[in-house]
Design a protein around this motif. Structure first.
Motif, PDB file in Angstrom:
ATOM      1  N   GLY A  73       1.009  -1.290   0.138  1.00  0.00           N
ATOM      2  CA  GLY A  73      -0.027   0.269  -0.281  1.00  0.00           C
ATOM      3  C   GLY A  73       0.754   1.344   0.095  1.00  0.00           C
ATOM      4  O   GLY A  73       0.165   2.334   0.042  1.00  0.00           O
ATOM      5  N   GLY A  74       2.151   1.070   0.020  1.00  0.00           N
ATOM      6  CA  GLY A  74       3.113   2.241   0.055  1.00  0.00           C
ATOM      7  C   GLY A  74       3.345   2.913   1.319  1.00  0.00           C
ATOM      8  O   GLY A  74       3.928   4.062   1.546  1.00  0.00           O
ATOM      9  N   PHE A  75       2.940   1.990   2.515  1.00  0.00           N
ATOM     10  CA  PHE A  75       3.064   2.553   3.724  1.00  0.00           C
ATOM     11  C   PHE A  75       4.457   2.087   4.423  1.00  0.00           C
ATOM     12  O   PHE A  75       4.723   0.904   4.105  1.00  0.00           O
ATOM     13  CB  PHE A  75       2.090   2.365   4.616  1.00  0.00           C
ATOM     14  CG  PHE A  75       0.594   2.755   4.466  1.00  0.00           C
ATOM     15  CD1 PHE A  75       0.356   4.339   4.859  1.00  0.00           C
ATOM     16  CD2 PHE A  75      -0.251   2.225   3.576  1.00  0.00           C
ATOM     17  CE1 PHE A  75      -0.738   4.918   4.397  1.00  0.00           C
ATOM     18  CE2 PHE A  75      -1.540   2.944   3.094  1.00  0.00           C
ATOM     19  CZ  PHE A  75      -1.548   4.210   3.596  1.00  0.00           C
ATOM     20  N   PRO A  76       5.407   2.885   5.298  1.00  0.00           N
ATOM     21  CA  PRO A  76       6.483   2.300   5.750  1.00  0.00           C
ATOM     22  C   PRO A  76       6.231   1.141   6.604  1.00  0.00           C
ATOM     23  O   PRO A  76       5.357   0.921   7.422  1.00  0.00           O
ATOM     24  CB  PRO A  76       6.941   3.599   6.418  1.00  0.00           C
ATOM     25  CG  PRO A  76       5.894   4.337   6.750  1.00  0.00           C
ATOM     26  CD  PRO A  76       4.934   4.203   5.664  1.00  0.00           C
ATOM     27  N   ILE A  77       7.259   0.242   6.484  1.00  0.00           N
ATOM     28  CA  ILE A  77       7.158  -0.952   7.308  1.00  0.00           C
ATOM     29  C   ILE A  77       8.870  -1.144   7.967  1.00  0.00           C
ATOM     30  O   ILE A  77       9.672  -0.496   7.262  1.00  0.00           O
ATOM     31  CB  ILE A  77       6.639  -2.443   6.664  1.00  0.00           C
ATOM     32  CG1 ILE A  77       7.402  -2.389   5.336  1.00  0.00           C
ATOM     33  CG2 ILE A  77       5.135  -2.058   6.493  1.00  0.00           C
ATOM     34  CD1 ILE A  77       7.144  -3.678   4.742  1.00  0.00           C
ATOM     35  N   THR A  78       8.806  -2.286   8.680  1.00  0.00           N
ATOM     36  CA  THR A  78      10.265  -2.960   8.892  1.00  0.00           C
ATOM     37  C   THR A  78      10.117  -4.130   8.279  1.00  0.00           C
ATOM     38  O   THR A  78       9.191  -4.673   8.045  1.00  0.00           O
ATOM     39  CB  THR A  78      10.196  -2.810  10.417  1.00  0.00           C
ATOM     40  OG1 THR A  78       9.326  -3.672  10.954  1.00  0.00           O
ATOM     41  CG2 THR A  78      10.365  -1.407  11.156  1.00  0.00           C
ATOM     42  N   VAL A  79      11.443  -5.001   8.598  1.00  0.00           N
ATOM     43  CA  VAL A  79      11.594  -6.314   8.173  1.00  0.00           C
ATOM     44  C   VAL A  79      12.113  -6.896   9.446  1.00  0.00           C
ATOM     45  O   VAL A  79      12.941  -6.414  10.152  1.00  0.00           O
ATOM     46  CB  VAL A  79      12.382  -6.605   6.771  1.00  0.00           C
ATOM     47  CG1 VAL A  79      11.486  -5.934   5.845  1.00  0.00           C
ATOM     48  CG2 VAL A  79      13.794  -5.905   6.950  1.00  0.00           C
ATOM     49  N   VAL A  80      11.768  -8.233   9.433  1.00  0.00           N
ATOM     50  CA  VAL A  80      12.643  -8.954  10.687  1.00  0.00           C
ATOM     51  C   VAL A  80      13.665  -9.778  10.153  1.00  0.00           C
ATOM     52  O   VAL A  80      14.157  -9.717   8.930  1.00  0.00           O
ATOM     53  CB  VAL A  80      11.375 -10.192  10.985  1.00  0.00           C
ATOM     54  CG1 VAL A  80      10.218  -9.592  11.434  1.00  0.00           C
ATOM     55  CG2 VAL A  80      11.133 -11.269   9.843  1.00  0.00           C
ATOM     56  N   ASP A  81      14.594 -10.335  10.910  1.00  0.00           N
ATOM     57  CA  ASP A  81      15.885 -10.850  10.875  1.00  0.00           C
ATOM     58  C   ASP A  81      15.370 -12.199   9.907  1.00  0.00           C
ATOM     59  O   ASP A  81      14.438 -12.859  10.079  1.00  0.00           O
ATOM     60  CB  ASP A  81      16.275 -11.461  12.086  1.00  0.00           C
ATOM     61  CG  ASP A  81      16.964 -10.291  12.969  1.00  0.00           C
ATOM     62  OD1 ASP A  81      17.020  -8.894  12.532  1.00  0.00           O
ATOM     63  OD2 ASP A  81      17.255 -10.554  14.206  1.00  0.00           O
ATOM     64  N   GLY A  82      16.153 -12.442   8.571  1.00  0.00           N
ATOM     65  CA  GLY A  82      15.998 -13.425   7.978  1.00  0.00           C
ATOM     66  C   GLY A  82      14.938 -13.134   6.707  1.00  0.00           C
ATOM     67  O   GLY A  82      14.534 -13.650   6.027  1.00  0.00           O
ATOM     68  N   ALA A  83      14.485 -11.824   6.716  1.00  0.00           N
ATOM     69  CA  ALA A  83      13.580 -11.490   5.710  1.00  0.00           C
ATOM     70  C   ALA A  83      14.381 -11.368   4.285  1.00  0.00           C
ATOM     71  O   ALA A  83      15.447 -11.465   4.274  1.00  0.00           O
ATOM     72  CB  ALA A  83      13.144  -9.888   5.927  1.00  0.00           C
ATOM     73  N   SER A  84      13.483 -11.593   3.331  1.00  0.00           N
ATOM     74  CA  SER A  84      14.173 -11.503   1.896  1.00  0.00           C
ATOM     75  C   SER A  84      13.277 -10.810   0.987  1.00  0.00           C
ATOM     76  O   SER A  84      12.128 -10.718   1.028  1.00  0.00           O
ATOM     77  CB  SER A  84      14.163 -13.170   1.141  1.00  0.00           C
ATOM     78  OG  SER A  84      12.787 -13.847   1.291  1.00  0.00           O
ATOM     79  N   TYR A  85      13.869 -10.379  -0.075  1.00  0.00           N
ATOM     80  CA  TYR A  85      13.255  -9.685  -1.093  1.00  0.00           C
ATOM     81  C   TYR A  85      13.193 -10.412  -2.423  1.00  0.00           C
ATOM     82  O   TYR A  85      14.384 -11.130  -2.762  1.00  0.00           O
ATOM     83  CB  TYR A  85      14.039  -8.276  -1.353  1.00  0.00           C
ATOM     84  CG  TYR A  85      14.107  -7.652  -0.088  1.00  0.00           C
ATOM     85  CD1 TYR A  85      13.102  -6.597   0.189  1.00  0.00           C
ATOM     86  CD2 TYR A  85      15.247  -7.607   0.727  1.00  0.00           C
ATOM     87  CE1 TYR A  85      13.311  -5.883   1.400  1.00  0.00           C
ATOM     88  CE2 TYR A  85      15.283  -7.005   1.892  1.00  0.00           C
ATOM     89  CZ  TYR A  85      14.421  -5.871   2.093  1.00  0.00           C
ATOM     90  OH  TYR A  85      14.478  -5.263   3.311  1.00  0.00           O
ATOM     91  N   CYS A  86      12.151  -9.951  -3.064  1.00  0.00           N
ATOM     92  CA  CYS A  86      12.047 -10.702  -4.410  1.00  0.00           C
ATOM     93  C   CYS A  86      11.322  -9.815  -5.675  1.00  0.00           C
ATOM     94  O   CYS A  86      10.578  -8.894  -5.144  1.00  0.00           O
ATOM     95  CB  CYS A  86      11.378 -11.960  -4.500  1.00  0.00           C
ATOM     96  SG  CYS A  86       9.399 -11.884  -3.813  1.00  0.00           S
ATOM     97  N   ASP A  87      11.114 -10.393  -6.695  1.00  0.00           N
ATOM     98  CA  ASP A  87      10.503  -9.329  -7.869  1.00  0.00           C
ATOM     99  C   ASP A  87       8.905  -9.773  -7.308  1.00  0.00           C
ATOM    100  O   ASP A  87       8.557 -10.681  -6.988  1.00  0.00           O
ATOM    101  CB  ASP A  87      11.054 -10.126  -9.190  1.00  0.00           C
ATOM    102  CG  ASP A  87      10.204  -9.320 -10.366  1.00  0.00           C
ATOM    103  OD1 ASP A  87       8.944  -9.703 -10.705  1.00  0.00           O
ATOM    104  OD2 ASP A  87      10.809  -8.426 -10.899  1.00  0.00           O
ATOM    105  N   SER A  88       8.305  -8.599  -7.738  1.00  0.00           N
ATOM    106  CA  SER A  88       6.861  -8.741  -7.544  1.00  0.00           C
ATOM    107  C   SER A  88       6.325 -10.091  -8.247  1.00  0.00           C
ATOM    108  O   SER A  88       5.199 -10.521  -7.890  1.00  0.00           O
ATOM    109  CB  SER A  88       5.898  -7.481  -7.918  1.00  0.00           C
ATOM    110  OG  SER A  88       6.006  -7.077  -9.241  1.00  0.00           O
ATOM    111  N   SER A  89       6.616 -10.351  -9.401  1.00  0.00           N
ATOM    112  CA  SER A  89       6.106 -11.309 -10.081  1.00  0.00           C
ATOM    113  C   SER A  89       6.414 -12.774  -9.181  1.00  0.00           C
ATOM    114  O   SER A  89       5.359 -13.812  -9.297  1.00  0.00           O
ATOM    115  CB  SER A  89       6.768 -11.493 -11.510  1.00  0.00           C
ATOM    116  OG  SER A  89       8.281 -11.888 -11.418  1.00  0.00           O
ATOM    117  N   ILE A  90       7.346 -12.685  -8.666  1.00  0.00           N
ATOM    118  CA  ILE A  90       7.595 -14.240  -7.525  1.00  0.00           C
ATOM    119  C   ILE A  90       6.768 -14.179  -6.388  1.00  0.00           C
ATOM    120  O   ILE A  90       6.288 -14.974  -6.212  1.00  0.00           O
ATOM    121  CB  ILE A  90       9.141 -13.952  -7.235  1.00  0.00           C
ATOM    122  CG1 ILE A  90      10.240 -14.415  -8.412  1.00  0.00           C
ATOM    123  CG2 ILE A  90       9.489 -15.499  -6.319  1.00  0.00           C
ATOM    124  CD1 ILE A  90       9.946 -15.255  -9.245  1.00  0.00           C
ATOM    125  N   ALA A  91       6.387 -12.695  -6.041  1.00  0.00           N
ATOM    126  CA  ALA A  91       5.384 -12.583  -4.746  1.00  0.00           C
ATOM    127  C   ALA A  91       4.213 -13.020  -5.175  1.00  0.00           C
ATOM    128  O   ALA A  91       3.227 -13.759  -4.502  1.00  0.00           O
ATOM    129  CB  ALA A  91       5.629 -11.098  -4.411  1.00  0.00           C
TER     130      ALA A  91
END
Length: 220
Positions: A73-91
């Protein structure tokens, strides 16, 4: 009958009680985003965001926002230890593959059969449907958090949705500032009532037919 901040917390807190250890959970925009800050102690879940985060956390402290780290939604968040990022197509592939245990969404209307309308009001501007259709169809459980009535005082828990549908017969649980209702094969079951409302209040403000069990829990 709007939903004040205290009621928003209560709705989100009640939704958090549905989380179980190890679940992968997607949170929609609005009240659902508050669930990330209200996970019960001892429960560890993985929050999924369709813009490409697995392991999203709650909101940052004021002044600690990262302009490059936000939810769908475009709102700021945090991430937890071990978080990962991916392309939105993978999500989105994770969603379509059925890897999401629970999605918690907002809604404009929900029918007594669990039909969901949450993406457009005809004639009004809409930014886009986002991941709502995929989440509603593919998540293992769909929970809706919303006001019980709209700004005109009309029930949002309908016999049949009047607005364009996002998906049919997908919602399993509805949580409002007034009540918790479960969609069953027999109909819409009134499970719990939020203080200070009564059974009569809920029935009067609900267009859909409600099944009233012998024992209904009252939440403080």
């Amino acid at each position: 009958m709007g939903v004040g901040e205290d009621n928003r917390d209560r709705i989100a807190g009640r939704a958090a009680q549905e989380l179980r250890d190890g679940m992968v959970v997607n949170l929609g925009i609005g009240i659902p985003t508050m669930v990330a800050d209200l996970v019960p102690e001892g429960i560890h879940v993985i929050f999924h965001a369709e813009n490409g985060i697995l392991g999203a956390g709650g909101g940052p402290a004021p002044g600690e926002e990262d302009a490059f780290l936000c939810n769908a939604g475009g709102f700021p968040i945090t991430v937890v230890d071990g978080a990962s990022y991916c392309d939105s197509s993978i999500a989105f592939a994770m969603i379509r593959r059925g890897c999401i245990d629970i999605t918690i969404l907002g809604a404009l209307e929900v029918s007594e059969r669990g039909d969901l309308a949450n993406w457009i009001v005809p004639g009004k501007r809409v930014a886009g449907i986002g991941g709502a259709m995929e989440l509603a169809q593919k998540a293992k459980k769909v929970i809706v958090l919303m006001n019980h009535v709209n700004r005109q005082g009309e029930s949002k828990v309908k016999k049949q949705c009047a607005l364009p549908l996002t998906a049919r017969e997908c919602v399993k649980l509805i949580i409002t500032e007034m009540a918790v209702m479960e969609v069953t094969d027999q109909g819409l079951l009134l499970k719990e009532i939020m203080s200070p409302y009564t059974v009569e209040d809920v029935v009067r403000h609900t267009e859909a037919a409600l099944i009233l069990p012998k024992h209904i829990s009252y939440l403080p």
